[in-house]
Design an enzyme around this catalytic site. Structure first.
Site, PDB file in Angstrom:
ATOM      1  N   GLU A  11     -82.604  88.383  51.670  1.00 62.79           N
ATOM      2  CA  GLU A  11     -82.755  88.209  53.119  1.00 62.79           C
ATOM      3  C   GLU A  11     -81.434  87.912  53.820  1.00 62.79           C
ATOM      4  O   GLU A  11     -81.228  88.323  54.964  1.00 62.79           O
ATOM      5  CB  GLU A  11     -83.782  87.112  53.423  1.00 62.79           C
ATOM      6  CG  GLU A  11     -85.236  87.571  53.340  1.00 62.79           C
ATOM      7  CD  GLU A  11     -85.781  87.588  51.917  1.00 62.79           C
ATOM      8  OE1 GLU A  11     -85.071  87.104  51.009  1.00 62.79           O
ATOM      9  OE2 GLU A  11     -86.909  88.082  51.713  1.00 62.79           O
ATOM     10  N   HIS A  29     -96.845  81.574  53.434  1.00 62.88           N
ATOM     11  CA  HIS A  29     -96.928  82.971  53.883  1.00 62.88           C
ATOM     12  C   HIS A  29     -97.779  83.108  55.139  1.00 62.88           C
ATOM     13  O   HIS A  29     -98.311  84.175  55.410  1.00 62.88           O
ATOM     14  CB  HIS A  29     -97.497  83.870  52.778  1.00 62.88           C
ATOM     15  CG  HIS A  29     -96.550  84.125  51.649  1.00 62.88           C
ATOM     16  ND1 HIS A  29     -96.178  83.151  50.763  1.00 62.88           N
ATOM     17  CD2 HIS A  29     -95.882  85.247  51.268  1.00 62.88           C
ATOM     18  CE1 HIS A  29     -95.336  83.660  49.873  1.00 62.88           C
ATOM     19  NE2 HIS A  29     -95.134  84.925  50.163  1.00 62.88           N
TER      20      HIS A  29
END
Lengths: 334, 326
Positions: free
Chosen positions: B60, B129
């Site tokens: 990321e 999540h």
């Protein structure tokens, strides 16, 4: 000066440019330190005294349009691209004539017009950013190379490894330069790293050549830079170079560097890159008068910059609210 | 006019901008050949090719750093961070790099990029999540933060985000991807910083965002049908820039205001809005400012538990009724 003796694969002109650049970095940073002692440089500063050959060699080998990505220890890399000393000292002194009019400070020196795309104060952040600039070059077919400088401590942060892998798989025209000055801040890098050479010993993990050079030898730095830039421009992908060096001062202005073993600094000062380079030029037949002239020109340049900065006003308060957003202002609501 | 899902609207918005501008490129994990884990980028790899739609490793920081370096030097990248929760592993770019470079360099460095994130709960994915991270982004000067609730807004705000010269955080809601809406044919370009009154009303203003918008609309219908209470529902859409004028004007008409926020309670966007209303429309108010939020807890995974904590229409109805009857 006899061009015959002083020119081999490096021309006499380039050698004098390497010398001039190193002296310029040394004098400007020494002046920054003196101004700090006079309480005229505010905030922190991280000097590259003793590491000038790396900044000089990589910058002199660059072409116009190549991009530099630096760390908070970035004065030298910024100056090496031709940014005026006054602009750098002005920023360090929080004056309106500073490179960013005092909005960035010592750790964020940036001069886009000189290809200095920023100095980054969060360890590792700029390695992926340099990848992005290189990706743009690849995408557009531009010929510029992105060169990213960082210290040995950076090799232990995640962004270093993400960027190396990313650059390797996309074959990006980026050159990563690790300045190994043996210390991550106050701690010997060897105490906190699993391998002897923090950058070079990791290169194989990304399919890259293991490259270790004498970072205090400007000629060796220049030759290495040229090879890496050529490889990048050919489309053969990134390089990772570990340049061995030593900083003469502490990590930052707050650090007297008492953690260093006795005699270490003295032994490295014998290998001072500028002293060594001067001796080499003399041996190659450059006259002392030529070098003395360069020395004097640089001293005059730094002195004139200092005078100008001392006379420059502080930045005006209206710039507090400029350039948060692209419209030039800071409005977040209607 | 065609009926599109929210997920197809994402791909349509991106395709519209990529077709228009060769500097627009798309990167992220599994976004190219696989079409994205949420299938929001299906067809883009086939349409624009591997040069412009590029898969990345699970890195990321590399994704966002690369987007920034490309943006600084002339491209207009769109980067996907798959689950919004993963913003935490590359937060340096959100907090330190994208938003501060322009300011610190006195305007020299520009970062026109879009970061898309799969935001929000309802999919039973548990606490790492499912988060709604719009508040993390809203608090940072220099970012713009867009949170669309419908397919047409996704297309138009995506176009506006890509064309915007600042870094824009574009939060797509995972539980809205399958929802449908009418989207006109042809180019659609919306405006950042504009709230939308989706349902006019005179008795109370309900401010909502993203997945909370359809729930607020459902609650407003029930309040009208079952209790004769006429609520105005405003989709805030953009947290930065923030359309305070539309909101303040509504409060001046209804004199009562509620926020519906998916985020945990502390420092939610609703708190900022309520503070603005308290400052600037205090004498328009006929009652307390009431925030309806997820409690200040990590989200549980089990469906029965998750459904109890994220605000829903029943809780909105009950809260509005209780507040207005006091």
């Amino acid at each position: 000066m006899s061009k015959k003796t002083v020119t081999d694969d490096i021309s006499a002109e380039v050698r004098l440019e390497l010398y001039r650049t190193q002296v310029r970095l040394r004098e400007a940073e020494q002046r920054a330190f003196d101004l700090f002692l006079q309480n005229l440089v505010k905030g922190t500063s991280h000097l590259s005294l003793g590491q000038e050959a790396i900044a000089a060699g990589f910058a002199v080998a660059m072409q116009k349009g190549d991009l530099s990505f630096c760390t908070y220890r970035g004065h030298a890399h910024t100056l090496a691209r031709g940014v005026p000393v006054e602009k750098v000292l002005g920023e360090l002194m929080s004056r309106d004539n500073g490179l960013m009019r005092g909005k960035g400070g010592s750790m964020h020196l940036t001069s886009v017009e000189h290809g200095v795309m920023g100095s980054y104060a969060i360890i590792g952040a700029h390695l992926p950013i340099a990848c992005g600039a290189a990706w743009r070059a690849q995408y557009r077919g531009d010929s510029d190379v992105s060169v990213c400088f960082f210290g040995d401590g950076t090799t232990n942060i995640g962004a270093f490894h993400e960027a190396l892998n990313f650059a390797a798989i996309w074959k990006l025209p980026v050159v990563f330069v690790c300045e190994n000055n043996l210390y991550m801040e106050y701690t010997p890098i060897a105490d906190v790293t699993a391998v002897e050479h923090p950058a070079a010993d990791r290169a194989a993990a990304y399919g890259l050549e293991r490259i270790i050079i004498d970072g205090n030898d400007a000629d060796e730095v220049l030759r290495t830079a040229r090879k890496a830039y050529e490889r990048a421009r050919r489309g053969d992908g990134p390089s990772l170079i570990e340049a061995m060096t030593y900083r003469h001062s502490g990590h930052s202005r707050a650090d007297p560097a008492k953690y260093r073993p006795e005699g270490e600094l003295e032994s490295w000062k014998k290998r001072d890159p500028i002293k060594m380079y001067r001796a080499r030029l003399l041996k190659l037949g450059v006259s002392e008068a030529v070098l003395n002239t360069i020395d004097q020109e640089i001293k005059d340049e730094v002195e004139a910059a200092t005078v100008a900065c001392k006379a420059a006003p502080a930045p005006s308060a209206d710039i507090i609210f400029t350039d948060v957003y692209a419209d030039g202002g800071w409005a977040w609501r209607n | 006019m065609a009926e599109l899902t929210y997920r197809d609207a994402v791909a349509r918005g991106i395709a519209q901008e990529m077709a228009r501008d060769p500097d627009v490129v798309l990167i992220g994990e599994d976004i190219a050949k696989a079409g994205g884990v949420f299938k929001a980028t299906v067809g883009l790899y086939e349409q624009f090719g591997p040069r412009r739609v590029r898969d990345t490793p699970i890195s990321e920081q590399a994704i966002l750093g690369a987007a920034m370096g490309a943006a600084m030097t002339g491209l207009k990248p769109i980067a996907e961070i798959m689950f919004a929760d993963f913003a935490a592993v590359c937060w340096d770019y959100f907090a330190n790099e994208f938003p501060k470079s322009r300011y610190m360099t006195n305007g020299q460095v520009k970062t026109p990029l879009v970061v898309r994130l799969g935001n929000g709960g309802g999919a039973r994915f548990g606490a790492q999540h499912s988060q709604s991270v719009e508040n993390w982004c809203m608090m940072i000067p220099g970012l713009k933060v867009v949170v669309p609730s419908s397919p047409i807004d996704v297309v138009g705000l995506m176009a506006a985000a890509v064309r915007d010269p600042d870094p824009v955080i574009f939060l797509e809601h995972k539980s809205l991807y399958a929802t449908k809406g009418e989207v006109p044919d042809g180019e659609i370009v919306d405006t950042l910083g504009t709230a939308k009154i989706l349902r006019p009303g005179k008795d109370a203003t309900i401010l909502a965002l993203s997945l909370m918008v359809p729930r607020a609309l459902e609650a407003a219908d029930r309040l009208q049908a079952e209790h004769g209470i006429d609520c105005e529902v405003i989709d805030v859409r953009s947290l930065v820039p923030l359309d305070t004028q539309t909101i303040l004007a509504s409060v001046a008409r209804t004199h009562r205001v509620f926020t519906v926020e998916e985020n945990p309670r502390l420092c939610g966007w609703g708190a900022e809005l309520m503070s603005i209303i308290a400052d600037e429309a205090f004498y328009e108010l006929d009652g307390p400012l009431v925030r309806i939020t997820t409690p200040h807890i990590p989200l549980p995974a089990a469906d029965v538990l998750e459904d109890l904590v994220i605000p829903n229409a029943a809780r909105i109805v009950e809260t509005v009724l209780r507040t207005l009857s006091n």
